[in-house]
Design a protein around this motif. Structure first.
Motif, PDB file in Angstrom:
ATOM      1  N   TYR A  24      16.319  23.210  -2.841  1.00  0.00           N
ATOM      2  CA  TYR A  24      16.250  22.537  -1.554  1.00  0.00           C
ATOM      3  C   TYR A  24      17.574  21.822  -1.308  1.00  0.00           C
ATOM      4  O   TYR A  24      18.410  21.698  -2.209  1.00  0.00           O
ATOM      5  CB  TYR A  24      15.064  21.554  -1.487  1.00  0.00           C
ATOM      6  CG  TYR A  24      14.958  20.581  -2.636  1.00  0.00           C
ATOM      7  CD1 TYR A  24      15.610  19.351  -2.609  1.00  0.00           C
ATOM      8  CD2 TYR A  24      14.177  20.889  -3.748  1.00  0.00           C
ATOM      9  CE1 TYR A  24      15.504  18.449  -3.656  1.00  0.00           C
ATOM     10  CE2 TYR A  24      14.063  19.994  -4.810  1.00  0.00           C
ATOM     11  CZ  TYR A  24      14.725  18.784  -4.760  1.00  0.00           C
ATOM     12  OH  TYR A  24      14.614  17.901  -5.801  1.00  0.00           O
ATOM     13  N   ARG A  55      19.569  18.607  -3.457  1.00  0.00           N
ATOM     14  CA  ARG A  55      18.755  18.422  -4.664  1.00  0.00           C
ATOM     15  C   ARG A  55      19.531  17.579  -5.673  1.00  0.00           C
ATOM     16  O   ARG A  55      20.724  17.769  -5.854  1.00  0.00           O
ATOM     17  CB  ARG A  55      18.410  19.782  -5.256  1.00  0.00           C
ATOM     18  CG  ARG A  55      17.458  19.748  -6.436  1.00  0.00           C
ATOM     19  CD  ARG A  55      17.198  21.151  -6.922  1.00  0.00           C
ATOM     20  NE  ARG A  55      16.171  21.172  -7.951  1.00  0.00           N
ATOM     21  CZ  ARG A  55      15.818  22.265  -8.613  1.00  0.00           C
ATOM     22  NH1 ARG A  55      16.402  23.426  -8.339  1.00  0.00           N
ATOM     23  NH2 ARG A  55      14.885  22.211  -9.542  1.00  0.00           N
ATOM     24  N   HIS A  56      18.838  16.671  -6.353  1.00  0.00           N
ATOM     25  CA  HIS A  56      19.463  15.699  -7.263  1.00  0.00           C
ATOM     26  C   HIS A  56      20.538  14.927  -6.490  1.00  0.00           C
ATOM     27  O   HIS A  56      21.740  15.090  -6.688  1.00  0.00           O
ATOM     28  CB  HIS A  56      20.056  16.382  -8.498  1.00  0.00           C
ATOM     29  CG  HIS A  56      19.047  17.155  -9.302  1.00  0.00           C
ATOM     30  ND1 HIS A  56      17.847  16.616  -9.681  1.00  0.00           N
ATOM     31  CD2 HIS A  56      19.062  18.421  -9.776  1.00  0.00           C
ATOM     32  CE1 HIS A  56      17.160  17.518 -10.378  1.00  0.00           C
ATOM     33  NE2 HIS A  56      17.862  18.607 -10.434  1.00  0.00           N
ATOM     34  N   GLY A  57      20.046  14.078  -5.614  1.00  0.00           N
ATOM     35  CA  GLY A  57      20.918  13.386  -4.671  1.00  0.00           C
ATOM     36  C   GLY A  57      22.003  12.547  -5.312  1.00  0.00           C
ATOM     37  O   GLY A  57      23.075  12.356  -4.718  1.00  0.00           O
ATOM     38  N   SER A  94      24.807  22.502   1.457  1.00  0.00           N
ATOM     39  CA  SER A  94      24.907  21.067   1.151  1.00  0.00           C
ATOM     40  C   SER A  94      26.331  20.698   0.773  1.00  0.00           C
ATOM     41  O   SER A  94      26.833  19.627   1.143  1.00  0.00           O
ATOM     42  CB  SER A  94      23.950  20.701   0.012  1.00  0.00           C
ATOM     43  OG  SER A  94      22.606  20.920   0.374  1.00  0.00           O
ATOM     44  N   TRP A 139      10.183  22.092   4.345  1.00  0.00           N
ATOM     45  CA  TRP A 139      10.072  21.776   2.915  1.00  0.00           C
ATOM     46  C   TRP A 139      11.434  21.830   2.240  1.00  0.00           C
ATOM     47  O   TRP A 139      11.720  21.056   1.325  1.00  0.00           O
ATOM     48  CB  TRP A 139       9.094  22.732   2.259  1.00  0.00           C
ATOM     49  CG  TRP A 139       8.816  22.447   0.814  1.00  0.00           C
ATOM     50  CD1 TRP A 139       9.065  23.259  -0.250  1.00  0.00           C
ATOM     51  CD2 TRP A 139       8.226  21.262   0.257  1.00  0.00           C
ATOM     52  NE1 TRP A 139       8.666  22.675  -1.432  1.00  0.00           N
ATOM     53  CE2 TRP A 139       8.154  21.440  -1.145  1.00  0.00           C
ATOM     54  CE3 TRP A 139       7.768  20.065   0.807  1.00  0.00           C
ATOM     55  CZ2 TRP A 139       7.635  20.469  -2.007  1.00  0.00           C
ATOM     56  CZ3 TRP A 139       7.250  19.099  -0.050  1.00  0.00           C
ATOM     57  CH2 TRP A 139       7.188  19.304  -1.425  1.00  0.00           C
ATOM     58  N   ARG A 152      13.300  18.454   2.508  1.00  0.00           N
ATOM     59  CA  ARG A 152      12.479  17.287   2.176  1.00  0.00           C
ATOM     60  C   ARG A 152      13.284  16.123   1.617  1.00  0.00           C
ATOM     61  O   ARG A 152      12.822  14.982   1.667  1.00  0.00           O
ATOM     62  CB  ARG A 152      11.373  17.692   1.193  1.00  0.00           C
ATOM     63  CG  ARG A 152      11.851  18.276  -0.135  1.00  0.00           C
ATOM     64  CD  ARG A 152      10.631  18.792  -0.909  1.00  0.00           C
ATOM     65  NE  ARG A 152      10.930  19.367  -2.203  1.00  0.00           N
ATOM     66  CZ  ARG A 152      11.265  20.635  -2.409  1.00  0.00           C
ATOM     67  NH1 ARG A 152      11.385  21.458  -1.360  1.00  0.00           N
ATOM     68  NH2 ARG A 152      11.474  21.094  -3.622  1.00  0.00           N
ATOM     69  N   GLU A 153      14.475  16.383   1.062  1.00  0.00           N
ATOM     70  CA  GLU A 153      15.313  15.297   0.556  1.00  0.00           C
ATOM     71  C   GLU A 153      16.525  15.054   1.452  1.00  0.00           C
ATOM     72  O   GLU A 153      17.449  14.333   1.068  1.00  0.00           O
ATOM     73  CB  GLU A 153      15.781  15.620  -0.864  1.00  0.00           C
ATOM     74  CG  GLU A 153      14.668  15.674  -1.901  1.00  0.00           C
ATOM     75  CD  GLU A 153      14.024  14.325  -2.146  1.00  0.00           C
ATOM     76  OE1 GLU A 153      14.737  13.305  -2.036  1.00  0.00           O
ATOM     77  OE2 GLU A 153      12.815  14.270  -2.430  1.00  0.00           O
ATOM     78  N   THR A 154      16.520  15.647   2.630  1.00  0.00           N
ATOM     79  CA  THR A 154      17.654  15.515   3.540  1.00  0.00           C
ATOM     80  C   THR A 154      17.476  14.281   4.430  1.00  0.00           C
ATOM     81  O   THR A 154      16.458  14.157   5.115  1.00  0.00           O
ATOM     82  CB  THR A 154      17.777  16.763   4.436  1.00  0.00           C
ATOM     83  OG1 THR A 154      17.894  17.917   3.597  1.00  0.00           O
ATOM     84  CG2 THR A 154      18.985  16.672   5.341  1.00  0.00           C
ATOM     85  N   PRO A 155      18.432  13.350   4.425  1.00  0.00           N
ATOM     86  CA  PRO A 155      18.309  12.167   5.292  1.00  0.00           C
ATOM     87  C   PRO A 155      18.172  12.570   6.758  1.00  0.00           C
ATOM     88  O   PRO A 155      18.731  13.581   7.204  1.00  0.00           O
ATOM     89  CB  PRO A 155      19.628  11.417   5.040  1.00  0.00           C
ATOM     90  CG  PRO A 155      20.090  11.886   3.690  1.00  0.00           C
ATOM     91  CD  PRO A 155      19.650  13.319   3.588  1.00  0.00           C
TER      92      PRO A 155
END
Length: 471
Positions: A74, A77-79, A118, A157, A160-163
């Motif tokens: 995603y 990932r692992h921000g 990303s 989905w 899901r970790e995207t600001p």
């Protein structure tokens, strides 16, 4: 040829042709895939294996790659790694590239493209000027996921970790999902590449400012891993950055690379280039004083005398913890060393003085973030104090910093079993069992909980049996 012999031959061919390795607990799904592929070609299993081994069969290899690949990923990932990328690595590389005004990045095993895009977004965030070129290449052996990457459409989905601000700026709603904006799509290209092969045009010397290769090395054979790491190191510009996954580690001092620790994550910098803005401390050489720092109030200063250390270690083996603590509390004649303080921390923990042991272990790990033994001690103390989640993080750090360290792997496997994750447990315990034969004697004394090498091996095998996997 028996079924087990067929699976062994299949694993051997996958290692030779793709560079991929599989654990014993992967045998059932491999057996099913082998039967399916042989049947699809109207062959017996033996005939299929013989054809796979005899001459190039690109179409079949493509199918095998698609069926065997783990493609879940995603955006961002692992921000913490992307934070380190934006705030540390890319600004430094942009300064080094100020005359060329270009940043080149590579996503290895890019899967369906989320990581590559990303990287491109991060590059544009750091250098928004349109005259700066952001060039990202994503490579993968799986043609199906590359087709998805090129389409640049993703479900919610995947974000899901995207600001929210990033989602609004760099994505557009499209057909119940999101599409990467053209401005970013133009910065990224994808290429089918098998990392077991040299890969024409991918690994040019000094080509990249940043390479991401996350959670891939654990699936490769040792020979392919070694060759790939060498290629990636050579393909980085001096001062370029390599980000690996949390399951991968090159240890503290890999050839041509320097370990860095910022933003709560580890990554590597190729030696050379402009000096980095910040370095983590290097471990003290054996016999050298550790970096000076304020001591924990009330804790005795262990003496550097070699005989005192060895005698204290021997008392630990005899489980005479208080006697060892008294011996180490004698007045010192010189500066203390990290190993003395480590032993002191172990003795405190074994004597039930857990709070003091935790405080000392935290200080050791903060003074030198590369000290795998300090992280292992802290993990053991935290686990005894019921802070299991934090203990797991410390064990992972210890294993990451020293890939040859068996005991954190063993604890990770045992804790995974407690949590019902037998697959993860089996992988960690298999690795621990392999490493135990070479584990340092003093480490076994310090961290083995009173067990010797043989007893630890028996415990490890017993845990593996409970997972249904044999080494």
């Amino acid at each position: 040829m028996s079924d087990s012999a067929h699976i062994a031959r299949f694993r051997e061919l996958l290692a030779r042709l793709l560079g991929w390795t599989f654990a014993d607990n992967d045998a059932p799904p491999l057996a099913g895939l082998l039967r399916d592929r042989a049947a699809d070609h109207g062959m017996s299993v033996s005939a299929y294996l013989a054809r796979l081994a005899s001459r190039p069969w690109d179409a079949e290899l493509s199918v095998l790659v698609e069926r065997l690949s783990i493609t879940e990923t995603y955006f961002f990932r692992h921000g913490e790694q992307f934070t380190a990328l934006r705030e540390d690595a890319l600004p430094e590389r942009a300064d080094a590239r100020s005359s060329q005004r270009i940043l080149r990045m590579l996503s290895v095993a890019c899967s369906s493209g989320e990581e590559a895009y990303s990287l491109a977004i991060s590059g544009r965030q750091v250098r928004s000027d349109p005259d700066w070129i952001i060039d990202v290449t994503g490579i993968d052996a799986n043609p199906a996921v590359l087709r998805k990457a090129e389409a640049a459409w993703y479900s919610a989905w995947s974000l899901r970790e995207t600001p929210d601000a990033v989602r609004r700026r760099w994505f557009r709603p499209d057909d119940s999902g999101f599409r990467v904006v053209d401005e970013i799509r133009r910065l990224v290209r994808f290429q089918r590449t098998n990392v077991a092969e040299p890969g024409d045009g991918v690994w040019n010397h000094g080509q990249y400012d940043v390479i991401f290769c996350r959670n891939l090395l654990m699936y490769l054979t040792p020979a392919v891993t070694s060759a790939l790491v060498e290629r990636m190191t050579n393909a980085l510009a001096p001062g370029g950055y390599l980000f690996l996954g949390h399951t991968d580690s090159l240890g503290r001092d890999p050839a041509g690379l320097e370990l860095r620790h910022t933003h709560k994550t580890f990554y590597y910098r190729r030696a050379g280039g402009p000096p980095p803005a910040q370095r983590i401390s290097s471990p003290a050489a054996p016999g050298e004083p550790s970096s000076p720092a304020a001591r924990v109030p009330g804790t005795p200063v262990p003496p550097p005398d070699e005989n005192v250390y060895e005698r204290s270690l021997d008392l630990l083996r005899q489980e005479r913890f208080n006697a060892a603590l008294e011996l180490m509390a004698a007045p010192r004649t010189g500066p203390s060393r990290a190993r003395d303080e480590l032993l002191h921390g172990v003795l405190l923990a074994q004597s039930g003085r857990l709070d003091e042991a935790i405080e000392l272990a935290r200080r050791l790990s903060e003074e030198n973030g590369l000290n795998a033994d300090a992280h292992q001690l802290l993990g053991l103390c935290l686990e005894d104090g019921s802070a299991v989640a934090e203990a797991i993080g410390q064990y992972r750090l210890a294993a990451y910093l020293d890939p040859g360290f068996a005991l954190p792997r063993m604890r990770l496997g045992q804790l995974a079993r407690r949590q019902g994750d037998d697959r993860v447990a089996a992988g960690e315990l298999e690795r621990a069992l392999e490493l135990l034969a070479r584990e340092d004697d003093d480490r076994i004394t310090l961290f083995g909980g009173g067990f010797g090498r043989l007893a630890l091996t028996v415990v490890c095998r017993s845990e593996l049996d409970a997972c249904g996997v044999r080494p």
